[in-house]
Design a protein around this motif. Sequence first.
Motif, PDB file in Angstrom:
ATOM      1  N   GLY A  64       0.841  -1.391   0.087  1.00 55.47           N
ATOM      2  CA  GLY A  64       0.142   0.066   0.012  1.00 55.47           C
ATOM      3  C   GLY A  64       0.708   1.066   0.085  1.00 55.47           C
ATOM      4  O   GLY A  64       0.565   2.129  -0.739  1.00 55.47           O
ATOM      5  N   THR A  71      -7.797   6.049  -0.160  1.00 51.37           N
ATOM      6  CA  THR A  71      -7.221   4.794  -0.181  1.00 51.37           C
ATOM      7  C   THR A  71      -8.213   3.618   0.058  1.00 51.37           C
ATOM      8  O   THR A  71      -7.883   2.526   0.226  1.00 51.37           O
ATOM      9  CB  THR A  71      -6.034   4.511   0.802  1.00 51.37           C
ATOM     10  N   TRP A 102      -3.970  -0.794  -5.888  1.00 51.00           N
ATOM     11  CA  TRP A 102      -3.216  -1.649  -4.899  1.00 51.00           C
ATOM     12  C   TRP A 102      -2.841  -3.202  -5.491  1.00 51.00           C
ATOM     13  O   TRP A 102      -1.654  -3.645  -5.397  1.00 51.00           O
ATOM     14  CB  TRP A 102      -4.012  -1.812  -3.633  1.00 51.00           C
TER      15      TRP A 102
END
Lengths: 579, 183
Positions: free
Chosen positions: A402, A537, A546
Amino acid sequence: MFEITYLLFFLVASLLITVCLGGYMAKVFNYQPTLLTPIFEPIEKLSLYITGIQSTGSQHWKQYAFDFLLFNLVCGFVTFLILSFQHLLPLNPLHLAGMEPWQAFNTICSFVTNTNWQSYSGEVALSNFSQIAGITFMMIVGAVSGLAVCVGFLRGLTNRHSGNSGLGHFYQDFLKSLLYVFLPLLLVGSLFFISQGVPQTLQQQVSVTALEGAPQNIAFGPVASLLTIKQLGTNGGGFFNANSAHPFENPNPLTNFIEILMELAIPMGLVYMFGVWLKNRMQGWVIWGAMMAVFLSFLWMGNAFEQAGNPILSHLPSISVGIDQQSSSLQSGGNMEGKEVRFGVLPSMLFTVATTGTSTGAVNNMHDSLTPIGGLVPLADMMLNIIFGGVGVGLMGFLLYGIIAVFLTGLMVGRTPEIFGKKIEKPEIILASIAILLHPLLILVPTAIATMNDFGLSSLNNLGPHGLSEILYAYTSAAANNGSAFAGLNANTPWYNISLGIVILLGRYISIIALLAIAGSLLSKTKMEPGPGTLPTNTLLFGGVWLGVILIVGALTFVPVLVLGPLADQLAMLNGTLF
Amino acid sequence: MFVAIRFTLLILVSMGLLYPLALTGLGQAFFPQQANGSLIHNATGQTIGSSLIGQAFTRPEYFHPRPAANGYDAANSGGSNLGPTSKKLIDRITVDTSGYQQKNGAKQPIPVDAVTASASNLDPHISVANALRQVPRVAHARNVSPKRIKALVLQLTEKPLFSEAPYLNVLTLNLALETKNSF
């Protein structure tokens, strides 16, 4: 029809476990009271008192990491002594000799790091004392340490201790993990397994006269207590050489299903707990969904190739009628070499994908005998090593990707990358790169050395491209702290015992220290509120990015060697070439 | 340093010794049959094996189990670990296949579990397809009508929760053959 029902049960059970266990852990590690607090709080306090720990104040990441490493080192040393001197210790009715030093070295490296690679065969080499005070003890230390470290890491990432620069207290986290999470599940799980036929006795062997008159020596022992921590702690080292394929270690399809869920339980729960701690449950579900998507793709691929079977068997030249590999109401069919009839194909492959994704490494079928693409699935699963991942370290690895993902997307739009409200800067990127690049390095370099030398090649059980897969699998398994094997490879040689032991140690500790350092560094930064320029995110879009980063950074490195190994093997199989 | 040592000893004693020993006590108290290996006995009370562990059978009047990498040695488990393109594997399967055809006829195809080795070396089960294929041979050797043997096979077929396909326990089946009034 069976496939759909089975997977449906699996998905529903997974969701239930994720929410219940995750929510529970989120409370436990946030020092909130739970149902079990009245029972375990006195035990926790007593344990801290008798070990002389006076303060459980929050520790700087360096102190946290130091306590973790020192404790692991001492445990490793004690177990080394137990294994080496088992002939002088009790519960050794078969008078087994102590383990050779290099093998004992390999074994402790393997067990303290939650890898559970085994170059020995349990029922042949270990006394019952070694199985409980050596192996079971070490499994608990490895798994519980992993959970504690992950909790510390997540505290750093989510700012649990506001106004305080610490990650928590290592020994306190260890005790909480052990008492509140592991112990209840271990007791209930073990009793369930015993009720299903898993032995739990201090005898080591019984001799019977089989129905046709020949004698049969049946090995057993305290299997259930080891089996439960093996699955729950994503450890994976079997009581028996055949691991969870052995009928005593996995007696029926129901125990198989439960064993699979136990491997996934804590890694899945941690993802949910992370969402709760971030006060952003959607973030947890995006990660969970991305992991599950890869999990199911791997499962679909492995299952399809295993169910298709081995085409060479359908055209054996000397056989008039051929071998029936079709699935029907009378047989599961498929590639049954190295599989058990009570599991068949899909329950075997579900176990395989779960065990290699979570760094467990237990097996209920022999991965060496999988079809080439069926065998590529566990290899790729370990190369990524984050499809739920091992207890603790899996989620940490996923978050590492990430960090890389926000860095890359940050570069694309020309903004300072940030994750969970924290700026990602040079030190974090350097640490993340070290942790990510280390993995292929630890796998590919020793594989190359082993394939170029007799000391590596002489251990092979299979020739041709499958031989390369055997060596590649061993180092992948070691670097991923998985522990499963293409078990044909004879790993009990000085070269493999030492090189695999070192790969295991580096694979575990370097990345954990790098991750704790990242957590410590992020902790010291002020948290920013999301603004209009922030890249969220917790969206499906970022989930896709991702996954893309994981596949490109994590998997692309391995494509050449996968072409030379499993893919070449697959072409040979389709062509009917034998080695 | 001393904290680490004391902590190690605490975990060693509590989880390395107390936990497995307490479980042994509980298991022996509540599930003595299972905790001691699910051993089974014949009519005269002799222990003849474990209901979970496969045995080797070669006589024609018994149902035969799957091939095993290590001859059903229950103190040495493991599979063949041969990959699908291994010459050793294909040679072994070729030999086993012709043996199976000689014993059970060459008209129908051979169920795959009958010529492939299990993962554990101790697989106690065979597929229903494999058992049905052996019925004529067993019936002939025992001088019983194949219908009655087939009825016994169907009666002992298991399909527990979460199983992919039904199967039979070879030892249970052969033990039932020995008990005359079971068919």
